[in-house]
Design a protein around this motif. Structure first.
Motif, PDB file in Angstrom:
ATOM      1  N   ARG A   1      82.979  42.050  -4.089  1.00 36.44           N
ATOM      2  CA  ARG A   1      83.883  40.892  -4.174  1.00 36.44           C
ATOM      3  C   ARG A   1      85.311  41.414  -4.347  1.00 36.44           C
ATOM      4  O   ARG A   1      85.944  41.241  -5.383  1.00 36.44           O
ATOM      5  CB  ARG A   1      83.464  39.996  -5.344  1.00 36.44           C
ATOM      6  CG  ARG A   1      82.035  39.458  -5.255  1.00 36.44           C
ATOM      7  CD  ARG A   1      81.839  38.577  -4.023  1.00 36.44           C
ATOM      8  NE  ARG A   1      82.687  37.418  -4.045  1.00 36.44           N
ATOM      9  CZ  ARG A   1      82.353  36.264  -4.618  1.00 36.44           C
ATOM     10  NH1 ARG A   1      81.164  36.134  -5.187  1.00 36.44           N
ATOM     11  NH2 ARG A   1      83.175  35.252  -4.603  1.00 36.44           N
TER      12      ARG A   1
ATOM     13  N   GLU B   1      82.800  42.812  -9.151  1.00 31.89           N
ATOM     14  CA  GLU B   1      83.840  43.263  -8.227  1.00 31.89           C
ATOM     15  C   GLU B   1      83.374  44.422  -7.349  1.00 31.89           C
ATOM     16  O   GLU B   1      83.722  44.502  -6.169  1.00 31.89           O
ATOM     17  CB  GLU B   1      85.084  43.680  -9.018  1.00 31.89           C
ATOM     18  CG  GLU B   1      85.772  42.520  -9.715  1.00 31.89           C
ATOM     19  CD  GLU B   1      86.989  42.959 -10.498  1.00 31.89           C
ATOM     20  OE1 GLU B   1      87.739  42.075 -10.961  1.00 31.89           O
ATOM     21  OE2 GLU B   1      87.194  44.185 -10.654  1.00 31.89           O
TER      22      GLU B   1
ATOM     23  N   ALA C   1      79.362  35.175 -11.170  1.00 32.12           N
ATOM     24  CA  ALA C   1      80.363  35.365 -10.124  1.00 32.12           C
ATOM     25  C   ALA C   1      81.022  34.044  -9.747  1.00 32.12           C
ATOM     26  O   ALA C   1      82.237  33.976  -9.513  1.00 32.12           O
ATOM     27  CB  ALA C   1      79.727  36.021  -8.901  1.00 32.12           C
TER      28      ALA C   1
ATOM     29  N   GLU D   1      87.926  40.397  -2.960  1.00 30.07           N
ATOM     30  CA  GLU D   1      88.923  39.341  -3.038  1.00 30.07           C
ATOM     31  C   GLU D   1      89.123  38.873  -4.476  1.00 30.07           C
ATOM     32  O   GLU D   1      90.245  38.495  -4.881  1.00 30.07           O
ATOM     33  CB  GLU D   1      88.541  38.166  -2.135  1.00 30.07           C
ATOM     34  CG  GLU D   1      87.379  37.309  -2.650  1.00 30.07           C
ATOM     35  CD  GLU D   1      86.021  37.921  -2.365  1.00 30.07           C
ATOM     36  OE1 GLU D   1      85.971  39.052  -1.861  1.00 30.07           O
ATOM     37  OE2 GLU D   1      85.010  37.261  -2.650  1.00 30.07           O
ATOM     38  N   LEU D   2      88.061  38.928  -5.288  1.00 32.49           N
ATOM     39  CA  LEU D   2      88.202  38.550  -6.691  1.00 32.49           C
ATOM     40  C   LEU D   2      89.040  39.577  -7.443  1.00 32.49           C
ATOM     41  O   LEU D   2      89.873  39.220  -8.290  1.00 32.49           O
ATOM     42  CB  LEU D   2      86.825  38.410  -7.339  1.00 32.49           C
ATOM     43  CG  LEU D   2      85.916  37.307  -6.777  1.00 32.49           C
ATOM     44  CD1 LEU D   2      84.614  37.265  -7.549  1.00 32.49           C
ATOM     45  CD2 LEU D   2      86.614  35.952  -6.824  1.00 32.49           C
TER      46      LEU D   2
ATOM     47  N   GLU E   1      84.952  33.228 -10.191  1.00 30.90           N
ATOM     48  CA  GLU E   1      85.795  32.760  -9.087  1.00 30.90           C
ATOM     49  C   GLU E   1      86.513  31.456  -9.474  1.00 30.90           C
ATOM     50  O   GLU E   1      87.711  31.278  -9.203  1.00 30.90           O
ATOM     51  CB  GLU E   1      84.938  32.563  -7.851  1.00 30.90           C
ATOM     52  CG  GLU E   1      85.731  32.162  -6.605  1.00 30.90           C
ATOM     53  CD  GLU E   1      84.837  32.082  -5.399  1.00 30.90           C
ATOM     54  OE1 GLU E   1      85.361  31.859  -4.299  1.00 30.90           O
ATOM     55  OE2 GLU E   1      83.596  32.245  -5.533  1.00 30.90           O
TER      56      GLU E   1
END
Length: 409
Positions: free
Chosen positions: A357, A389, A399, A359-360, A403
């Motif tokens: 992830r 991540e 998660a 983008e997180l 988000e």
């Protein structure tokens, strides 16, 4: 893989299994010996054994070797509604005290059922995994034979006539076998040269035929593995043959393995406590199913060579002072988590790249938030934020909360 049994004050039985005979001993719920009898390992013998159990009101039977000498009897008893548990062979302390004989071992098995120690649910041998086991055994035997054949060919070349050794001695295995298959020795076997070439040709022809059969068996094993569990190929480093070894060790009834720790113990990758007094330590587990342990070792080697995340882990642990053997032991214990999730609970494990992830992480950094700060608001450890991540663990619910928190922060 321990099992909890309610005996309800009924007598229980223990069976000492052998190739030709099975010896059965029955005891009461208080451990008093009732009767002992020996039966042949035939269909009629199984029937008489069942009548013997019914006569004494037995409902639970402890069988030694449910996946070897007692496999046929185990299937027979389960089909007729008996509760069957696998018992361990008697300990040496018991053998020194009570001696060693079939009736003694059967009685010890029956009393072990009463004690509830060392019992496990036997593997189901009536499903597709049993077919997989037969195919895997056959392929491994053929591979072992081909190894012996190529070794014999190389050994014969050492003492072969000079012209034969000069022609074939420097070839690779594949080229050597093909060249020997198509060689044409003279039928005059009085000449040692022709006798050696004839022998080499027969060995090479047999080798190539066995290799073809090995390839056919591998294709059938791969198809059967996909049919049994289509998600097992998602485990990084787990090919068809390695998957087959894991499935065989776990069996057709994976629900018998009640936890990840139980599977780790079964595969011999659970460290055993070895503490005493002021000493607090663990030691290597040298027990367990060696087939499964070998499969985990091969997965670990593949990941150490090709998986970037594993390479980073190995580098970090090496910097901490761990040896290669110790790192592999840690990896095998971690791999068990994936194996348990995929095979025992039959859930898919996505590839690690699908779990990342990034983008997180980028959004968190853009908002100048630390993992510790986020973890405090979500009520979890900072390591779990790192796991999300980097894709180390799915943690789907956490998660989603992570988000949502980043979008509103």
């Amino acid at each position: 893989m321990t099992t909890d049994i309610d005996f309800s004050a009924k007598p229980v039985a223990g069976v000492d299994t052998h190739t030709d005979t099975h010896t059965v001993a029955t005891v009461t719920a208080t451990g008093r010996h009732l009767a002992t009898e020996t039966f042949p390992t035939t269909r009629a013998g199984y029937t008489h054994l069942t009548e013997f159990l019914n006569k004494h009101g037995v409902g639970t039977v402890g069988v030694e070797g449910t996946n070897s000498f007692g496999a046929g009897l185990t299937r027979h008893l389960i089909d007729r509604g008996y509760t069957v548990v696998e018992v361990l062979r008697p300990k040496r302390s018991i053998r020194r005290r009570d001696g060693k004989s079939d009736p003694v071992d059967a009685l010890a098995a029956a009393r072990q059922v009463l004690s509830g120690e060392g019992l496990s649910t036997p593997k189901d041998s009536t499903g597709p995994v049993e077919s997989l086991r037969a195919l895997q055994i056959t392929r491994k035997q053929l591979v072992s034979t081909t190894t012996t054949l190529i070794t014999t060919i190389k050994s014969m070349l050492v003492t072969a006539p000079n012209d034969i050794r000069a022609r074939y001695g420097t070839m690779t295995n594949h080229t050597l076998v093909n060249a020997l298959v198509y060689c044409r020795p003279s039928p005059d076997l009085s000449d040692p040269r022709n006798g050696v070439l004839t022998s080499l040709k027969i060995l090479a022809t047999t080798y190539r035929a066995l290799r073809v059969q090995c390839d056919e068996l591998e294709a059938r094993i791969a198809a059967l593995v996909s049919m049994i569990n289509p998600h097992v190929s998602n485990i990084v480093g787990c090919g068809a043959l390695v998957s087959a070894d894991l499935l065989i060790s776990i069996g057709d009834n994976p629900e018998r393995i009640h936890s990840e720790a139980a599977l780790a113990n079964l595969c011999g990758v659970a460290p055993l406590p070895a503490s005493s007094g002021r000493t607090n330590r663990h030691r290597l587990n040298r027990g367990g199913d060696r087939r499964a342990n070998s499969a985990l070792y091969r997965i670990a080697l593949v990941r150490m060579r090709y998986d970037q995340r594993t390479k980073a882990y190995v580098a970090r642990r090496t910097a901490e002072g761990l040896s290669k053997k110790e790192i592999i032991r840690c990896l095998k214990r971690a791999i068990i988590r994936e194996v348990y999730r995929v095979i025992c609970t039959k859930r898919s494990t996505p590839q690690p790249r699908d779990l990342r992830r990034d983008e997180l992480k980028e959004l968190r950094i853009a908002k100048q938030l630390t993992q510790v700060y986020v973890a405090q608001h979500l009520g979890c450890a900072p390591a779990r934020i790192s796991d999300i991540e980097t894709g180390k663990r799915p943690l789907t619910e956490l998660a989603s909360a992570y988000e949502k928190f980043l979008k509103t922060a």
